[in-house]
Each structure stands twice: as structure tokens, then as C-alpha cells.
Write a protein that holds these residues in place. Structure first.
Motif, PDB file in Angstrom:
ATOM      1  N   GLY A  10      11.241 -29.326  36.082  1.00  0.00           N
ATOM      2  CA  GLY A  10      10.180 -29.103  37.057  1.00  0.00           C
ATOM      3  C   GLY A  10       9.437 -27.795  36.882  1.00  0.00           C
ATOM      4  O   GLY A  10       8.549 -27.485  37.655  1.00  0.00           O
ATOM      5  N   THR A  11       9.798 -27.017  35.864  1.00  0.00           N
ATOM      6  CA  THR A  11       9.115 -25.754  35.616  1.00  0.00           C
ATOM      7  C   THR A  11       8.428 -25.818  34.258  1.00  0.00           C
ATOM      8  O   THR A  11       8.656 -26.745  33.479  1.00  0.00           O
ATOM      9  N   ALA A  12       7.592 -24.848  33.977  1.00  0.00           N
ATOM     10  CA  ALA A  12       6.910 -24.793  32.684  1.00  0.00           C
ATOM     11  C   ALA A  12       6.643 -23.344  32.312  1.00  0.00           C
ATOM     12  O   ALA A  12       6.402 -22.506  33.177  1.00  0.00           O
ATOM     13  N   ILE A  13       6.707 -23.072  31.040  1.00  0.00           N
ATOM     14  CA  ILE A  13       6.279 -21.789  30.468  1.00  0.00           C
ATOM     15  C   ILE A  13       5.095 -22.128  29.575  1.00  0.00           C
ATOM     16  O   ILE A  13       5.239 -22.899  28.626  1.00  0.00           O
ATOM     17  N   LEU A  14       3.940 -21.574  29.889  1.00  0.00           N
ATOM     18  CA  LEU A  14       2.729 -21.884  29.120  1.00  0.00           C
ATOM     19  C   LEU A  14       2.363 -20.718  28.216  1.00  0.00           C
ATOM     20  O   LEU A  14       2.525 -19.556  28.601  1.00  0.00           O
ATOM     21  N   HIS A  15       1.835 -21.045  27.053  1.00  0.00           N
ATOM     22  CA  HIS A  15       1.395 -20.054  26.075  1.00  0.00           C
ATOM     23  C   HIS A  15      -0.106 -20.254  25.855  1.00  0.00           C
ATOM     24  O   HIS A  15      -0.513 -21.106  25.058  1.00  0.00           O
ATOM     25  N   PRO A  16      -0.943 -19.502  26.573  1.00  0.00           N
ATOM     26  CA  PRO A  16      -2.387 -19.733  26.526  1.00  0.00           C
ATOM     27  C   PRO A  16      -2.981 -19.736  25.115  1.00  0.00           C
ATOM     28  O   PRO A  16      -3.908 -20.504  24.849  1.00  0.00           O
ATOM     29  N   ALA A  17      -2.443 -18.930  24.215  1.00  0.00           N
ATOM     30  CA  ALA A  17      -3.002 -18.859  22.861  1.00  0.00           C
ATOM     31  C   ALA A  17      -2.884 -20.184  22.120  1.00  0.00           C
ATOM     32  O   ALA A  17      -3.642 -20.444  21.184  1.00  0.00           O
ATOM     33  N   SER A  18      -1.948 -21.039  22.531  1.00  0.00           N
ATOM     34  CA  SER A  18      -1.784 -22.310  21.835  1.00  0.00           C
ATOM     35  C   SER A  18      -2.261 -23.512  22.655  1.00  0.00           C
ATOM     36  O   SER A  18      -2.075 -24.651  22.256  1.00  0.00           O
ATOM     37  N   LEU A  19      -2.915 -23.256  23.788  1.00  0.00           N
ATOM     38  CA  LEU A  19      -3.482 -24.334  24.601  1.00  0.00           C
ATOM     39  C   LEU A  19      -4.933 -24.585  24.196  1.00  0.00           C
ATOM     40  O   LEU A  19      -5.621 -23.673  23.729  1.00  0.00           O
ATOM     41  N   PRO A  20      -5.432 -25.809  24.405  1.00  0.00           N
ATOM     42  CA  PRO A  20      -6.828 -26.094  24.065  1.00  0.00           C
ATOM     43  C   PRO A  20      -7.792 -25.317  24.961  1.00  0.00           C
ATOM     44  O   PRO A  20      -7.487 -25.014  26.111  1.00  0.00           O
ATOM     45  N   SER A  21      -8.947 -25.025  24.395  1.00  0.00           N
ATOM     46  CA  SER A  21      -9.973 -24.262  25.093  1.00  0.00           C
ATOM     47  C   SER A  21     -11.181 -25.151  25.372  1.00  0.00           C
ATOM     48  O   SER A  21     -11.545 -25.989  24.557  1.00  0.00           O
ATOM     49  N   VAL A  22     -11.794 -24.954  26.544  1.00  0.00           N
ATOM     50  CA  VAL A  22     -13.007 -25.683  26.932  1.00  0.00           C
ATOM     51  C   VAL A  22     -14.188 -24.734  26.771  1.00  0.00           C
ATOM     52  O   VAL A  22     -14.216 -23.652  27.374  1.00  0.00           O
ATOM     53  N   ASP A  23     -15.160 -25.120  25.947  1.00  0.00           N
ATOM     54  CA  ASP A  23     -16.364 -24.315  25.759  1.00  0.00           C
ATOM     55  C   ASP A  23     -17.244 -24.480  26.984  1.00  0.00           C
ATOM     56  O   ASP A  23     -17.693 -25.582  27.307  1.00  0.00           O
ATOM     57  N   ARG A  24     -17.477 -23.376  27.715  1.00  0.00           N
ATOM     58  CA  ARG A  24     -18.302 -23.417  28.925  1.00  0.00           C
ATOM     59  C   ARG A  24     -19.767 -23.138  28.621  1.00  0.00           C
ATOM     60  O   ARG A  24     -20.601 -23.125  29.514  1.00  0.00           O
ATOM     61  N   GLY A  25     -20.087 -22.856  27.359  1.00  0.00           N
ATOM     62  CA  GLY A  25     -21.448 -22.525  26.980  1.00  0.00           C
ATOM     63  C   GLY A  25     -21.748 -21.060  27.256  1.00  0.00           C
ATOM     64  O   GLY A  25     -20.993 -20.379  27.951  1.00  0.00           O
ATOM     65  N   SER A  26     -22.805 -20.559  26.670  1.00  0.00           N
ATOM     66  CA  SER A  26     -23.266 -19.179  26.874  1.00  0.00           C
ATOM     67  C   SER A  26     -22.196 -18.141  26.560  1.00  0.00           C
ATOM     68  O   SER A  26     -22.178 -17.065  27.146  1.00  0.00           O
ATOM     69  N   GLY A  27     -21.250 -18.454  25.647  1.00  0.00           N
ATOM     70  CA  GLY A  27     -20.259 -17.472  25.227  1.00  0.00           C
ATOM     71  C   GLY A  27     -19.012 -17.406  26.087  1.00  0.00           C
ATOM     72  O   GLY A  27     -18.229 -16.472  25.973  1.00  0.00           O
ATOM     73  N   ALA A  28     -18.813 -18.382  26.963  1.00  0.00           N
ATOM     74  CA  ALA A  28     -17.613 -18.405  27.812  1.00  0.00           C
ATOM     75  C   ALA A  28     -16.761 -19.622  27.445  1.00  0.00           C
ATOM     76  O   ALA A  28     -17.284 -20.701  27.159  1.00  0.00           O
ATOM     77  N   SER A  29     -15.442 -19.432  27.454  1.00  0.00           N
ATOM     78  CA  SER A  29     -14.521 -20.539  27.200  1.00  0.00           C
ATOM     79  C   SER A  29     -13.324 -20.422  28.135  1.00  0.00           C
ATOM     80  O   SER A  29     -12.931 -19.326  28.522  1.00  0.00           O
ATOM     81  N   THR A  30     -12.744 -21.575  28.495  1.00  0.00           N
ATOM     82  CA  THR A  30     -11.673 -21.620  29.489  1.00  0.00           C
ATOM     83  C   THR A  30     -10.441 -22.322  28.938  1.00  0.00           C
ATOM     84  O   THR A  30     -10.551 -23.346  28.268  1.00  0.00           O
ATOM     85  N   VAL A  31      -9.284 -21.756  29.257  1.00  0.00           N
ATOM     86  CA  VAL A  31      -7.994 -22.390  29.005  1.00  0.00           C
ATOM     87  C   VAL A  31      -7.393 -22.704  30.368  1.00  0.00           C
ATOM     88  O   VAL A  31      -7.196 -21.797  31.186  1.00  0.00           O
ATOM     89  N   GLN A  32      -7.151 -23.983  30.623  1.00  0.00           N
ATOM     90  CA  GLN A  32      -6.509 -24.375  31.874  1.00  0.00           C
ATOM     91  C   GLN A  32      -5.012 -24.145  31.742  1.00  0.00           C
ATOM     92  O   GLN A  32      -4.419 -24.484  30.723  1.00  0.00           O
ATOM     93  N   LEU A  33      -4.407 -23.578  32.767  1.00  0.00           N
ATOM     94  CA  LEU A  33      -2.976 -23.297  32.752  1.00  0.00           C
ATOM     95  C   LEU A  33      -2.255 -24.273  33.684  1.00  0.00           C
ATOM     96  O   LEU A  33      -1.918 -25.374  33.296  1.00  0.00           O
ATOM     97  N   VAL A  34      -2.023 -23.876  34.914  1.00  0.00           N
ATOM     98  CA  VAL A  34      -1.315 -24.741  35.861  1.00  0.00           C
ATOM     99  C   VAL A  34      -2.305 -25.747  36.435  1.00  0.00           C
ATOM    100  O   VAL A  34      -3.326 -25.372  37.011  1.00  0.00           O
ATOM    101  N   THR A  35      -1.984 -27.035  36.246  1.00  0.00           N
ATOM    102  CA  THR A  35      -2.859 -28.124  36.678  1.00  0.00           C
ATOM    103  C   THR A  35      -2.042 -29.187  37.397  1.00  0.00           C
ATOM    104  O   THR A  35      -0.813 -29.176  37.361  1.00  0.00           O
ATOM    105  N   GLN A  36      -2.745 -30.113  37.994  1.00  0.00           N
ATOM    106  CA  GLN A  36      -2.083 -31.243  38.638  1.00  0.00           C
ATOM    107  C   GLN A  36      -1.320 -32.062  37.599  1.00  0.00           C
ATOM    108  O   GLN A  36      -0.220 -32.543  37.863  1.00  0.00           O
ATOM    109  N   GLU A  37      -1.887 -32.204  36.414  1.00  0.00           N
ATOM    110  CA  GLU A  37      -1.226 -32.935  35.331  1.00  0.00           C
ATOM    111  C   GLU A  37       0.132 -32.322  34.981  1.00  0.00           C
ATOM    112  O   GLU A  37       1.081 -33.025  34.659  1.00  0.00           O
TER     113      GLU A  37
END
Length: 140
Positions: A10-37
Motif C-alpha cells: 500500500g506504499t510507494a517510493i517514487l523516483h522522479p528522474a525515472s518517471l515519464p514527463s508531460v511536455d506542458r509547452g513553452s519550456g515547462a514539463s511535469t512529472v506526476q508523482l502521487v496519483t489516483q492510479e
């Protein structure tokens, strides 16, 4: 998912450097960490990285959001009022208030850690009125 380390049930340890990134445009990108999934029932969080001079568009959310500056300097515009932010400065924005972040530097990266007070958080762009689920943004 290889970006997760083994942890207690029921727990998780996330490593942002190895998670997929979402290009938000204009030079911004997002890595989702804790999600409903992942199993969250009360909040979402993640990291958005801003290239030098990058910004995101004015928008609102259907729930409260808190942002912590985790690298660099930022300018936040909350309902038309701009404030300079530095490392670990934190914002709280109630739902339905227009806001945006931009990197205050033309040479260094800026990163924010964001948390939404709902797993059903949405983002509505002020310029277009387009609304989408925050956790519905797909990695590109």
C-alpha cells in the motif's frame, strides 16, 4: 513500473528522474508523482520543471493547490498580483482563483512541487476555457 522501489504493501517510493514527463509547452514539463492510479484517495502531487524564462498559462483549478519552490526563483501571479518566490517559498491558492508560475531566471532551471487537494483536480485555461483532469495529462 520500474520507477517504483519496493515498499510495504500500500506504499510507494517514487523516483522522479525515472518517471515519464508531460511536455506542458513553452519550456515547462511535469512529472506526476502521487496519483489516483497509484492509490491516492485524497490528493495529487508532482513536479513541474521550467526552463530558463519559461512559464505556464493563466489557469484555475476546481480545488485548492499548494506549490513549493524546490529549485530556482519564480514569479507567481495570483489573481493579477505578482510575487517573487525563492527556494522553499510556498503558495496556497483556493479553487477557482486564476494563477500562473514563471521562471524568474533567463539562465537557470526552476522547479515546483505541487499538491492538489483532490484526486479529481482539473485545470481550466483562462484564455480558452478548456478544462481537463490534471492526472489525465499524458506523457509525451
Amino acid at each position: 513500473m520500474t520507477s517504483l522501489s519496493p515498499a510495504a504493501k500500500g506504499t510507494a517510493i517514487l523516483h522522479p528522474a525515472s518517471l515519464p514527463s508531460v511536455d506542458r509547452g513553452s519550456g515547462a514539463s511535469t512529472v506526476q508523482l502521487v496519483t489516483q492510479e497509484l492509490g491516492s484517495t485524497g490528493f495529487l502531487n508532482g513536479i513541474t520543471t521550467f526552463a530558463p524564462g519559461a512559464s505556464i498559462a493563466h489557469h484555475t483549478h476546481n480545488c485548492a493547490e499548494s506549490v513549493v519552490i524546490i529549485e530556482g526563483d519564480a514569479i507567481v501571479d495570483i489573481d493579477g498580483v505578482e510575487t517573487h518566490l525563492v527556494l522553499f517559498d510556498t503558495t496556497f491558492v483556493p479553487g477557482n482563483i486564476s494563477h500562473r508560475f514563471r521562471n524568474a531566471s533567463d539562465t537557470a532551471v526552476m522547479r515546483i512541487l505541487w499538491t492538489y487537494a483532490s484526486v479529481d483536480a482539473t485545470r481550466t485555461l483562462i484564455a480558452t476555457g478548456d478544462t481537463g483532469r490534471v492526472d489525465g495529462e499524458q506523457a509525451g
